[in-house]
Motif scaffolding. Structure first.
Motif, PDB file in Angstrom:
ATOM      1  N   ASP A  34      11.750 -15.644 -47.876  1.00 57.78           N
ATOM      2  CA  ASP A  34      10.357 -15.665 -47.429  1.00 57.78           C
ATOM      3  C   ASP A  34      10.340 -15.327 -45.933  1.00 57.78           C
ATOM      4  O   ASP A  34      11.151 -15.865 -45.170  1.00 57.78           O
ATOM      5  N   PHE A  35       9.433 -14.458 -45.547  1.00 55.65           N
ATOM      6  CA  PHE A  35       9.324 -14.095 -44.134  1.00 55.65           C
ATOM      7  C   PHE A  35       8.165 -14.855 -43.503  1.00 55.65           C
ATOM      8  O   PHE A  35       7.087 -14.957 -44.091  1.00 55.65           O
ATOM      9  N   GLY A  55      13.770 -10.898 -38.051  1.00 56.42           N
ATOM     10  CA  GLY A  55      14.681 -10.891 -39.197  1.00 56.42           C
ATOM     11  C   GLY A  55      15.720 -11.994 -39.140  1.00 56.42           C
ATOM     12  O   GLY A  55      16.589 -12.096 -40.010  1.00 56.42           O
ATOM     13  N   THR A  58      14.193 -18.770 -45.282  1.00 59.56           N
ATOM     14  CA  THR A  58      13.125 -18.167 -44.481  1.00 59.56           C
ATOM     15  C   THR A  58      13.742 -17.355 -43.349  1.00 59.56           C
ATOM     16  O   THR A  58      14.751 -17.758 -42.763  1.00 59.56           O
ATOM     17  N   ARG A  59      13.104 -16.231 -43.073  1.00 57.40           N
ATOM     18  CA  ARG A  59      13.527 -15.374 -41.972  1.00 57.40           C
ATOM     19  C   ARG A  59      12.306 -15.021 -41.125  1.00 57.40           C
ATOM     20  O   ARG A  59      11.184 -14.969 -41.633  1.00 57.40           O
ATOM     21  N   ALA A 116       9.638 -12.861 -39.436  1.00 56.01           N
ATOM     22  CA  ALA A 116       9.071 -11.582 -39.864  1.00 56.01           C
ATOM     23  C   ALA A 116       9.346 -10.484 -38.842  1.00 56.01           C
ATOM     24  O   ALA A 116       9.533  -9.325 -39.206  1.00 56.01           O
ATOM     25  N   GLN A 117       9.360 -10.845 -37.547  1.00 57.63           N
ATOM     26  CA  GLN A 117       9.585  -9.839 -36.521  1.00 57.63           C
ATOM     27  C   GLN A 117      11.070  -9.615 -36.247  1.00 57.63           C
ATOM     28  O   GLN A 117      11.526  -8.484 -36.131  1.00 57.63           O
ATOM     29  N   GLU A 125       5.777 -15.546 -39.909  1.00 55.98           N
ATOM     30  CA  GLU A 125       5.367 -14.990 -38.618  1.00 55.98           C
ATOM     31  C   GLU A 125       5.997 -15.805 -37.496  1.00 55.98           C
ATOM     32  O   GLU A 125       6.064 -17.037 -37.555  1.00 55.98           O
ATOM     33  N   GLU A 126       6.452 -15.112 -36.459  1.00 58.03           N
ATOM     34  CA  GLU A 126       7.095 -15.794 -35.332  1.00 58.03           C
ATOM     35  C   GLU A 126       6.162 -15.812 -34.124  1.00 58.03           C
ATOM     36  O   GLU A 126       5.466 -14.825 -33.848  1.00 58.03           O
TER      37      GLU A 126
END
Lengths: 220, 236
Positions: B21-22, A41, A35-36, A38-39, B24-25
Motif C-alpha cells: 500500500d502506498f 518509495g 506500506t511504502r 508514495a513519493q 502520501e508523505e
C-alpha cells in the motif's frame, strides 16, 4: 489488509425434521500489507501475516409444524476455536462462545424460491449481542444447472457489550453491516458443481469495507 | 475437477500474498535537531551535544554533522559535539550537514549552575471518538540527565490494532507519518514507539528518541496507520 479463508460447509439430515449444519474454517490467513511512501518509495512498515484455524459454527435446524408455510428454528453455536490473542491483532476468531436462535421461512416454485430469516445472537466475554437477519431470492436457469441467488444479510449490534473495537475489522465488537450479494452455483454434474459469490456493503461499522469474493466446490 | 482445484488453490495463494500500500508523505524542510536543550552553562563545564538529521520527509538519517562555533573565545566545541564553556557571554554553536544548518545560542555564566532543559509533563488519555476505539490510563514524561522517557501507567488500556504507534503531536485530528525503526520527526509530530505496539494494556515505557524535545509537543497520541487516532492525552 486482507482476510482469506479456506472452509468446509456441510449440511446433513438427521431425521425428516432435523438438520445438522457445520461451518469449519480450517485455514484462515490474515495479512496486513506493507506500506511504502508514495513519493519516495521507501519501505515504511513491513507487512505482517497470521495463519490459523478459525471459529467453527455448529447448528441444528428443526422444521416447525406451521401448516403449509415452511418454518424452521435453528440453534447455532459459535465455538471459539480461532486465535484471538496474538499480538498483531490479526485475529482468526473472536474468543467467545456465542449462541444464536434463528427463525427461517420461505416460499418457492419450480423455477424460483425466496426465504427470510431473523435471529438473536447471544454473545459472551463482553461482546455485544446481535440481531442477525437475511433474505434471499433464487432463480434456476439453464435447465436448472445454474442457480442465481440475490442475498441480503445484515447485523445490528445491541451495543450492550464492554469489549472494544479493533481497527482490523476482524472479529471486532459492535460489528454492524447490511450486505447485498450475488451468488451463482453451477452444476457440472448432477451431484456436484462450483460456486461463486460476491458481496459488498451498503453500510458498515467495525468491519472491513472492501467487497468479499468467494469461490467454492459443492457436493450434494 | 483436479485442474479446477489446482486453479482454485493457486488463486487463493496468489491473492493472499502480502501486497504493497502506498501512503502520501508529508514533505518538510530538512533540519538538524540538537539535544540536550541547554538553557545555560557555567564556565569550565562540559556538555556532550548530539545532533539528529531529519530529511525532507522528517525521517532520521545517519549523517556526519560538522560542529563549529562563531564565538570561539566564549565556547569551544569538539568535532564530536563536546562543548566547553570558556568565559561568560553568549555562545553561538552551529551544526551543519551539507546545505542544512542549525544554530544554538547558549548563555554562559560564572555563577548559575549548568541547566539542561527538563521535561516533567503528564496527562490522562481519552478516546478520540474514532469509531469504537478506546484508550484509558495516564501518561508521563520525565527527563533526567538530558534523556527523556515516556511512561504509561498500569491503568493504561487501548483497543487492539495491528499498526498502532505512540507519538507526540501538536494536533489530534490529522494523519501522521511513521516509519518502522526510524522515528519520523516533523513540525507537528514526533514518533516515539519505533515499532508497532504489540502490548495494549498495562505499564510500559519508551525512551524518547534523540532529537525530540518533548517540550515542543502538546499531546501524547495513539495513532493507527490504518486510519484513525485511537486517543490522546493533553500534556501539562
Amino acid at each position: 489488509m486482507g482476510n482469506h479463508t479456506l472452509s468446509l460447509y456441510g449440511e446433513t439430515g438427521i431425521t425428516d425434521k432435523l438438520t445438522l449444519q457445520a461451518y469449519i474454517p480450517f485455514f484462515v490467513r490474515n495479512v496486513l500489507n506493507e506500506t511504502r511512501g508514495a513519493q519516495s518509495g521507501t519501505l515504511l512498515e513491513p507487512g505482517i501475516e497470521h495463519n490459523n484455524f478459525g471459529d467453527v459454527d455448529i447448528a441444528l435446524r428443526y422444521a416447525l409444524p406451521f401448516g403449509k408455510l415452511p418454518v424452521s428454528a435453528m440453534l447455532m453455536l459459535g465455538l471459539p476455536t480461532g486465535n484471538s490473542t496474538q499480538d498483531s491483532g490479526l485475529f482468526t476468531g473472536d474468543g467467545e462462545f456465542n449462541q444464536m436462535l434463528k427463525i427461517n421461512t420461505g416460499v418457492g416454485a419450480s423455477k424460483w424460491w425466496t426465504q427470510f430469516g431473523v435471529g438473536f445472537n447471544n454473545r459472551t466475554k463482553g461482546f455485544s449481542d446481535e440481531i442477525r437477519y437475511d433474505a434471499e431470492f433464487g432463480y434456476k436457469m439453464l435447465n436448472n444447472k445454474l442457480l442465481s441467488i440475490f442475498k441480503l444479510a445484515g447485523i445490528e449490534s445491541l451495543n450492550n457489550g464492554t469489549e472494544g473495537a479493533t481497527t482490523t475489522g476482524l472479529f471486532s465488537n459492535n460489528v454492524e453491516y447490511l450486505s447485498p450479494g450475488l451468488e451463482f452455483l453451477y452444476f457440472i454434474k448432477p451431484k456436484y458443481g462450483v460456486s461463486f459469490r460476491a458481496a459488498g456493503a451498503i453500510k458498515g461499522q467495525n468491519v472491513l469495507a472492501s467487497p468479499s469474493f468467494s469461490f467454492g466446490f459443492f457436493y450434494q | 475437477m483436479k485442474k479446477m482445484l489446482l486453479l482454485f488453490l493457486g488463486t487463493f495463494l496468489i491473492s493472499s500474498c502480502i501486497k504493497t500500500d502506498f501512503v502520501e508523505e508529508v514533505v518538510v524542510a530538512p533540519q538538524i535537531l540538537i539535544t540536550p536543550n541547554i538553557t545555560s552553562i557555567k564556565v569550565d563545564d562540559k556538555i556532550q551535544l548530539s545532533g539528529v538529521f531529519t530529511n525532507n520527509y522528517g525521517r532520521t538519517e545517519n549523517k556526519q554533522i560538522l560542529w563549529s562555533t562563531t564565538t570561539p573565545e566564549i565556547i569551544s566545541i569538539s568535532p564530536n559535539g563536546l562543548i566547553t564553556a570558556l568565559k561568560a557571554g553568549e555562545g553561538v554553536l552551529k551544526a551543519v550537514v551539507s546545505t542544512v544548518e542549525s544554530i544554538r545560542n547558549i548563555k554562559i555564566t560564572t555563577d548559575v549552575p549548568t541547566q539542561i532543559g527538563s521535561t516533567n509533563k503528564s496527562g490522562s488519555f481519552k478516546s478520540a471518538g474514532s469509531g469504537s476505539y478506546t484508550v484509558t490510563g495516564d501518561v508521563s514524561i520525565i527527563t533526567e540527565g538530558g534523556k527523556s522517557k515516556i511512561t504509561v501507567n498500569d491503568k493504561f488500556k487501548a483497543s487492539v490494532g495491528p499498526s498502532l504507534f505512540l507519538l507526540l503531536t501538536n494536533h489530534t485530528n490529522g494523519s501522521y507519518s511513521v516509519m518502522a525503526n526510524n522515528p519520523v520527526i516533523n513540525g507537528t509530530s514526533a514518533q516515539i514507539s519505533l515499532t508497532r505496539l504489540t502490548k495494549f494494556e498495562g505499564s510500559m515505557s519508551w525512551d524518547i528518541p534523540q532529537g525530540i524535545d518533548a517540550n515542543n509537543y502538546k499531546y501524547a497520541l495513539l495513532y493507527c496507520t490504518l486510519g484513525p487516532v485511537f486517543g490522546f492525552a493533553e500534556l501539562k
